[in-house]
Scaffold this motif. Structure first.
Motif, short mmCIF file in Angstrom:
data_model
loop_
_atom_site.label_atom_id
_atom_site.label_comp_id
_atom_site.label_asym_id
_atom_site.label_seq_id
_atom_site.Cartn_x
_atom_site.Cartn_y
_atom_site.Cartn_z
N SER A 1 50.66 33.62 31.60
CA SER A 1 51.45 32.70 30.77
C SER A 1 50.89 31.30 30.90
N PHE A 2 50.98 30.53 29.81
CA PHE A 2 50.51 29.16 29.82
C PHE A 2 51.13 28.40 28.65
N ARG A 3 51.04 27.09 28.73
CA ARG A 3 51.49 26.22 27.65
C ARG A 3 50.29 25.85 26.79
N LEU A 4 50.48 25.92 25.48
CA LEU A 4 49.41 25.59 24.54
C LEU A 4 50.03 25.08 23.26
N ALA A 5 49.49 23.98 22.74
CA ALA A 5 49.93 23.43 21.45
C ALA A 5 51.43 23.24 21.42
N ARG A 6 51.98 22.69 22.48
CA ARG A 6 53.41 22.39 22.63
C ARG A 6 54.28 23.64 22.60
N GLY A 7 53.68 24.78 22.81
CA GLY A 7 54.41 26.03 22.88
C GLY A 7 54.01 26.83 24.10
N THR A 8 54.43 28.09 24.14
CA THR A 8 54.12 28.96 25.27
C THR A 8 53.45 30.24 24.78
N VAL A 9 52.60 30.79 25.64
CA VAL A 9 51.89 32.04 25.33
C VAL A 9 52.00 32.96 26.53
N ASP A 10 52.34 34.23 26.27
CA ASP A 10 52.39 35.25 27.31
C ASP A 10 51.46 36.39 26.91
N VAL A 11 50.64 36.81 27.88
CA VAL A 11 49.64 37.86 27.62
C VAL A 11 49.72 38.89 28.74
N ALA A 12 49.56 40.15 28.37
CA ALA A 12 49.43 41.23 29.33
C ALA A 12 48.43 42.23 28.77
N GLY A 13 47.69 42.89 29.62
CA GLY A 13 46.71 43.83 29.11
C GLY A 13 45.95 44.51 30.22
N SER A 14 44.90 45.23 29.84
CA SER A 14 44.09 45.95 30.81
C SER A 14 42.69 46.14 30.25
N MET A 15 41.76 46.43 31.15
CA MET A 15 40.39 46.73 30.76
C MET A 15 39.87 47.84 31.66
N ARG A 16 39.26 48.85 31.06
CA ARG A 16 38.67 49.95 31.82
C ARG A 16 37.18 49.99 31.51
N VAL A 17 36.39 50.02 32.57
CA VAL A 17 34.94 50.05 32.43
C VAL A 17 34.43 51.35 33.04
N THR A 18 34.25 52.37 32.22
CA THR A 18 33.75 53.66 32.67
C THR A 18 32.23 53.67 32.59
N ALA A 19 31.59 54.25 33.60
CA ALA A 19 30.13 54.28 33.65
C ALA A 19 29.57 54.91 32.39
N GLY A 20 28.61 54.22 31.78
CA GLY A 20 27.95 54.72 30.58
C GLY A 20 28.73 54.50 29.30
N GLN A 21 29.88 53.84 29.36
CA GLN A 21 30.69 53.61 28.17
C GLN A 21 30.98 52.11 28.04
N ALA A 22 31.33 51.73 26.80
CA ALA A 22 31.68 50.34 26.55
C ALA A 22 33.06 50.04 27.15
#
Length: 705
Positions: free
Chosen positions: A440-461
């Protein structure tokens, strides 16, 4: 007379030397070396509970001091150890002072090891092999009698020397082994200094101290410290350590060992002060560390990790290290680089399954532009005329340990100059998966919330997913972040996005995106013309009212967009809309993120009851081309309606064909609501047109014919 006196003196000295030599020879001939060896082996085994053997010869040396020399010495390992011997030395020499022997004291002036191979290891449960068990520990304790006390022999060691030796550290949990090649080691004072120091601090064994943390022991500055020097090689990098440690003679009885050491290798140095636990406190430590890094190449090789080429240098680190057998804490910790300061704490738990490292970092202000050099991210998309770059995304190697962390930064400046406020983040990584549980952070006089994930499997993008929720963003502030003159004033905006994709570059990632983006903007007014000729938003504003003066403002009541993504393509069917005080606008078309192209048609509808003439507004606005260089065309003569015929449709551009979808449907009185809610869309007017089934397949799919 004088010559006679001198001759007698020389004869006397020679006689004494001969008698001493003869006495030493006689003493050596009378000593049963086998008995001495057997006694030494028995005493070591009794003290450690381990097998002790001398496979080579044992001999006595009398000059320059009495010394016991043994070849091929072995000390057994723990029963669970990875090899039979914990220590094997090609040569062991003990330099013993003669006079203290009369008082039943064995003062070893020097212990010399040559060709030693020492293994320190732990098993899968974390038990160390340097924790010895006395062979007679199971025997019931008994009170010492006067005769027992009289028979006790007190042993002390003043100095330890080693050369051409190795020290190996093996982790029983991970199975990894680290080896230190020792060229030379010196710990303690030489014999003369040892005797002088012994007269001050005593040589008799001190009573065992209660089990207390190392930090509670005597201040290191108040104890007599011994010099320490080490020259060694680790992972191909030469290093030098020097300083002072607690007296070597007290290691057997003290509960803590004070240290004050300075380590240096090519391009890096560190200072350690504090105490290491001994006896009952073995495995515990309380240290103050200060480290500086001037060059990263040697440090990266010594640590066995690939440090970033953009690592800001010089770099300094200060920390209080607290090791309590179960875990290691660095609290507090302070990191400085390029004028930036980051504080917090680290906690390492090797006993967890899997081993875990947790970091909590904080800063009042952090400017990443000063830490990450410009252009370090590879080729930019702007330089190639593209919106999304083909530069590889950072690849995170799989982590065999559980990494987790928290970040709290009050003011964070990104490399592009965008400033975020009150940044709060929580993330974790294990194996090939990185989870961002919250950002979470403040930006442009507002607020932003982000959640996510990243998986890096060998040999794949890398596969990435993200959920974004932005509230109360000021659109004029967002536009100002692009460093252009804003064309809007106000416009509080909400954004909700749920996206998934995979790709090794931003361009490939954008081309694979699936999900949906929803945007809602509140009241705003136009604020002049943009300074960028290709500004898409400014072109929309000019196209809506081509007959109005450029200085005349337009009051926007709302704007909304629902953008469904499938394989990087956004199909828009009246799911984008704008309402102003004079007209409403709906859009249809396609945006292809992979090819970075767009084909949009926008239809303005004059609001009733305002007395406005529809002829003052565009009948159709068509936008096509690339995302970075869109072309806008305004239809003021009704040719769009004429293009609805089959012949014109086949021959016209795709953007004109998109107009059918807009011109053949009834207008919705609330286009913003309809854009976000498809069920609110007005029922389409039935349409019959001969020959439409003969349109090319892509066009039939586009218009649903």
């Amino acid at each position: 007379m004088k010559n006679k006196w001198l001759r007698n003196l020389l004869l006397g000295v020679l006689t004494v030397l001969l008698l001493a030599g003869a006495g030493a020879w006689l003493l050596a001939s009378q000593i049963d070396r086998d008995a001495v060896t057997a006694r030494a082996i028995a005493e070591v085994k009794r003290a450690t509970g381990r097998d002790f053997a001398i496979d080579g010869t044992v001999r006595l040396q009398f000059f320059p001091a009495l010394a016991l020399v043994a070849d091929d010495v072995r000390l057994g390992n723990a029963a669970w150890g990875s090899r039979p011997d914990m220590l094997h030395a090609k040569r062991l020499a003990l330099n013993v002072a003669l006079r203290p022997l009369l008082s039943r004291r064995v003062e070893v002036g020097r212990v010399e090891l040559s060709g030693a191979d020492l293994l320190l290891e732990t098993n899968a449960q974390g038990e160390p092999n340097w924790r010895f068990a006395r062979a007679d520990a199971a025997a019931p304790p008994r009170a010492d009698t006067d005769s027992d006390t009289a028979r006790k022999v007190h042993v002390s060691v003043a100095q330890l020397l080693a050369q051409d030796s190795t020290l190996s550290l093996r982790n029983g949990r991970s199975g990894t082994t680290r080896t230190l090649s020792i060229q030379s080691l010196r710990l303690g004072n030489d014999a003369a200094d040892a005797i002088a120091t012994a007269a001050k601090v005593g040589t008799e064994a001190a009573p065992a101290t209660p089990a207390t943390p190392p930090a509670a022991t005597t201040d290191p500055a108040s104890a007599a410290l011994d010099p320490f020097a080490l020259d060694a090689t680790y992972r191909g990098q030469a290093m030098h350590i020097e300083g002072r440690t607690g007296p070597l003679r007290s290691i057997a009885t003290a509960s803590a060992l004070p240290i004050d050491l300075q380590l240096s290798l090519a391009g890096a140095s560190a200072k350690l002060t504090g105490e290491l636990g001994l006896r009952e406190q073995a495995g515990q430590a309380r240290l103050q560390m200060e480290a500086q890094v001037e060059q990263s190449a040697a440090l990266a090789q010594a640590l066995g990790v690939a440090l970033p080429a953009t690592l800001p240098l010089p770099l300094s680190l200060k920390a209080t290290l607290d090791w309590d057998r179960e875990r290691l804490r660095a609290d507090p910790m302070e990191w400085r680089a390029a004028g930036q300061t980051l504080g917090g704490r680290l906690e390492w738990n090797p006993r967890a399954t899997p081993p875990a490292l947790h970091a909590t970092l904080r800063a009042d202000g952090l400017d990443l532009a000063r830490i990450i050099p410009a252009g370090s991210g590879g080729g930019s998309a702007e330089s190639s005329g593209r919106l999304f770059s083909d530069a590889p995304l950072p690849r995170l190697p799989p982590s065999p340990i559980a990494l987790s962390g928290e970040l709290n930064v009050e003011r964070l400046v990104l490399p592009g100059g965008i400033e975020l406020g009150a940044v709060r983040a929580r993330a974790s990584m294990l194996d090939d998966r990185l989870d961002l549980s919250s950002l979470s952070f403040r930006l442009a006089r507002g607020t932003v919330d982000v959640a996510g994930s990243m998986r890096v499997t060998a040999g794949q993008a890398p596969a990435i997913s993200a959920r974004i929720k932005a509230r109360n963003l000021a659109m004029d502030s967002l536009l100002a972040l692009t460093r252009r003159k804003a064309v809007l004033s106000g416009g509080r905006t909400e954004i909700d996005a749920d996206l998934r994709g995979e790709g090794s570059t931003p361009h490939r990632l954008a081309a694979s995106l699936d999900g949906e983006v929803r945007l809602r903007m509140g009241a705003a007014t136009t604020a002049g013309q943009s300074s960028a000729p290709q500004d898409l938003l400014a072109a929309f504003v000019r196209a809506l009212t081509p007959n109005q003066a450029a200085s005349e403002t337009i009051r926007i009541q709302c704007a909304a967009a629902r953008l469904p993504l499938q394989n990087g393509v956004i199909e828009i069917d009246r799911s984008m809309a704008v309402e102003t005080d004079k007209l409403s606008l709906v859009m249809a078309g396609r945006i292809d993120l992979g090819h970075e192209t767009l084909e949009l048609a926008m239809r303005p509808t004059v609001r009733k009851g305002l007395g406005l003439k529809p002829g003052n507004f565009a009948d159709l606005v068509k936008i096509g081309g690339t995302l970075s260089h869109p072309a806008v065309q305004v239809d003021m003569l009704g040719t769009a309606r004429e293009a609805v015929s089959l012949s014109a449709a086949v021959a016209s551009s795709g953007a004109t064909l998109l107009a059918e979808r807009l011109l053949q449907h009834n207008s919705n009185p609330q286009p913003c609501q309809a854009a976000l809610n498809p069920t609110a869309t007005a029922n389409p007017t039935p349409r019959k047109e001969q020959g439409s089934s003969h349109l090319p397949t892509p066009l039939r799919d586009l218009f649903g014919r």
